[in-house]
Design a protein around this motif. Structure first.
Motif, PDB file in Angstrom:
ATOM      1  N   VAL A 167       1.025  -1.064   0.262  1.00  0.00           N
ATOM      2  CA  VAL A 167      -0.063  -0.005   0.226  1.00  0.00           C
ATOM      3  C   VAL A 167       0.655   1.003   0.164  1.00  0.00           C
ATOM      4  CG1 VAL A 167      -1.710   1.366   1.081  1.00  0.00           C
ATOM      5  CG2 VAL A 167      -1.721  -0.577   1.120  1.00  0.00           C
ATOM      6  N   LEU A 168       1.983   1.202   1.082  1.00  0.00           N
ATOM      7  CA  LEU A 168       2.850   2.588   1.213  1.00  0.00           C
ATOM      8  C   LEU A 168       3.668   2.619   0.156  1.00  0.00           C
ATOM      9  CD1 LEU A 168       1.548   2.477   4.042  1.00  0.00           C
ATOM     10  CD2 LEU A 168       4.081   3.265   4.606  1.00  0.00           C
ATOM     11  N   ARG A 169       3.717   2.303  -1.019  1.00  0.00           N
ATOM     12  CA  ARG A 169       5.510   2.435  -1.953  1.00  0.00           C
ATOM     13  C   ARG A 169       4.154   2.785  -2.779  1.00  0.00           C
ATOM     14  NH1 ARG A 169       6.378  -3.996  -4.600  1.00  0.00           N
ATOM     15  NH2 ARG A 169       4.269  -4.630  -5.184  1.00  0.00           N
ATOM     16  N   ASP A 170       3.101   2.677  -3.295  1.00  0.00           N
ATOM     17  CA  ASP A 170       2.398   3.379  -3.968  1.00  0.00           C
ATOM     18  C   ASP A 170       1.778   5.039  -4.243  1.00  0.00           C
ATOM     19  OD1 ASP A 170       2.362   1.109  -5.757  1.00  0.00           O
ATOM     20  OD2 ASP A 170       0.370   0.167  -5.204  1.00  0.00           O
ATOM     21  N   GLU A 171       2.351   5.129  -2.513  1.00  0.00           N
ATOM     22  CA  GLU A 171       1.071   6.049  -2.312  1.00  0.00           C
ATOM     23  C   GLU A 171       2.502   7.520  -2.159  1.00  0.00           C
ATOM     24  OE1 GLU A 171      -1.972   7.152  -1.677  1.00  0.00           O
ATOM     25  OE2 GLU A 171      -1.834   5.111  -1.335  1.00  0.00           O
ATOM     26  N   GLU A 172       1.905   8.782  -1.878  1.00  0.00           N
ATOM     27  CA  GLU A 172       3.046   9.852  -2.509  1.00  0.00           C
ATOM     28  C   GLU A 172       3.708  10.021  -1.278  1.00  0.00           C
ATOM     29  OE1 GLU A 172       0.597  13.099  -3.886  1.00  0.00           O
ATOM     30  OE2 GLU A 172       0.410  12.502  -5.635  1.00  0.00           O
TER      31      GLU A 172
END
Length: 405
Positions: free
Chosen positions: A285-290
């Protein structure tokens, strides 16, 4: 590999799968080079190639012995061999099939049966487990060393979770033991995701993922837990939940297997595939966020232990390291990062001697860069490594949350 299943084995529900996996193995032996138990024991039958041969013998109708069971029991199910295998042998599925056949044929010694039954009753029950941990803290000085080391030496209490509702919604699995052993882990994950405008909900009826029972001689009970979780999550999935987040990579690895393990169940096959598709480790989840929106600032030096269930089962090796580096954390080099720490679910309890050897080897590698803290992504690894009382061990999301402005 040429294989001729016995008449009995050919009637097993997963007979065709077992035969396909056996025939995919070319006995090259590359797997032994990265097998933790083969490296420690040097016995061909304590490496993947030897265990495959043992399972082949069993499925072809040869005698099943206690020694066969012992060699299969010593496997960590770390799946390092799968990462190494050039033929793509699905070793973990074959091991599950072989263990079920062997365990049905060979009765374990009474002490082992009682231990495994106790673990199956205790670990998936958060209330019972929490009570036992509390009692253990009171009588800590009286416990044997290998049990005393399982108790948390210090655990940050859970911080308050945000209550604001965001447009994006996900589910989170609370897990069995994590709420007692590391109560702030999921709270930290929820707080970080809230900063990214993602609301996270836990469904009370969703409990243990089923892995503990499934891997302790009770595969039917483990799959029944999977069905109950699917039923618990399904209304929220129908309402548009974006993902089912796990902060324990061991749970995530098993939930991602639901679709395969329930593929022949007409009532659950489609739902199980959907749940497995929605299951995401927190790092996915986190790796695809800004992530620059988080404004994280930290000068800590971290050694990251990538759990086997993250790098070998979920194929997410390097993902957490990339996220932490992008957030500005200083990561130290870790030699032989592919090797298991020896936790492996309940392995540290059922195989304590091998487990402790692997733990100490892993800690020596993790501490070689003199980190301030060791981070990991699975509560089992965290507890096992932390039990040595050496460098502090935390879940990586707690370090991120602590560094928020």
């Amino acid at each position: 590999m040429q294989t001729t299943l016995s008449e009995h084995a050919s009637q097993l529900p997963r007979a065709a799968e077992a035969e396909r996996i056996l025939r995919s193995c070319v006995h090259c032996g590359f797997c032994n080079a990265t097998c933790p138990t083969y490296q420690l024991l040097g016995d061909e039958l304590d490496g993947p190639r030897g265990r495959i041969y043992l399972i082949k013998q069993v499925l072809e109708g040869n005698e099943v012995t206690r020694k066969t069971q012992e060699h299969l029991d010593r496997c960590l199910s770390c799946r390092n061999c799968e990462t190494t295998c050039p033929s793509g042998v699905e070793y973990h599925n074959l091991l599950d099939i072989g263990r079920a056949v062997v365990d049905a044929a060979v009765q374990r010694p009474l002490a082992q049966r009682l231990l495994r039954q106790g673990l199956r009753k205790l670990v998936p029950n958060p209330g019972l487990f929490k009570g036992l941990i509390g009692s253990g803290q009171v009588f800590r000085a009286l416990l044997p060393g290998h049990l005393e080391s399982k108790l948390p030496r210090s655990a940050e209490p859970a911080k308050q979770r945000p209550t604001a509702l965001n447009a994006r919604k996900m589910l989170i699995l609370e897990g069995c033991v994590q709420s007692s052993l590391s109560p702030n882990t999921n709270a930290a994950a929820v707080r970080v995701l809230d900063q990214l405008k993602i609301s996270v909900t836990s469904i009370k009826q969703a409990g243990c993922c089923g892995a503990v029972e499934y891997h302790l001689d009770a595969q039917t009970a483990g799959l029944d837990r999977a069905r109950r979780n699917i039923d618990a999550w399904w209304p929220s999935i129908e309402l548009g939940a974006e993902a089912i987040v796990q902060t324990a990579s061991g749970c995530g690895a098993f939930i991602k297997e639901y679709g395969h393990l329930l593929s022949t169940d007409p009532a659950y096959a489609d739902k199980a595939r959907r749940v497995s598709a929605l299951a995401k480790d927190l790092v996915e989840v986190l790796r695809d966020e800004e992530l620059e929106r988080l404004g994280v600032k930290s000068a800590q030096s971290i050694a990251f232990h990538c759990p086997c269930t993250l790098q070998h089962a979920q194929k997410l090796g390097g993902a957490v390291e990339a996220v932490l580096t992008s957030l500005g954390f200083n990561l130290t080099a870790v030699p032989e990062g592919h090797l298991c720490c020896g936790s492996a679910g309940t392995y540290s309890i059922t195989q304590p001697e091998l487990s402790l050897q692997l733990r100490d080897n892993k800690l020596n590698a993790l501490e070689s860069g003199k980190p301030d803290v060791i981070a990991t992504a699975n509560i089992g690894c965290q507890t096992h490594l932390g039990g040595a009382g050496r460098t502090p061990v935390r879940h990586w999301i707690e370090l991120v949350e602590a560094a928020l402005p």
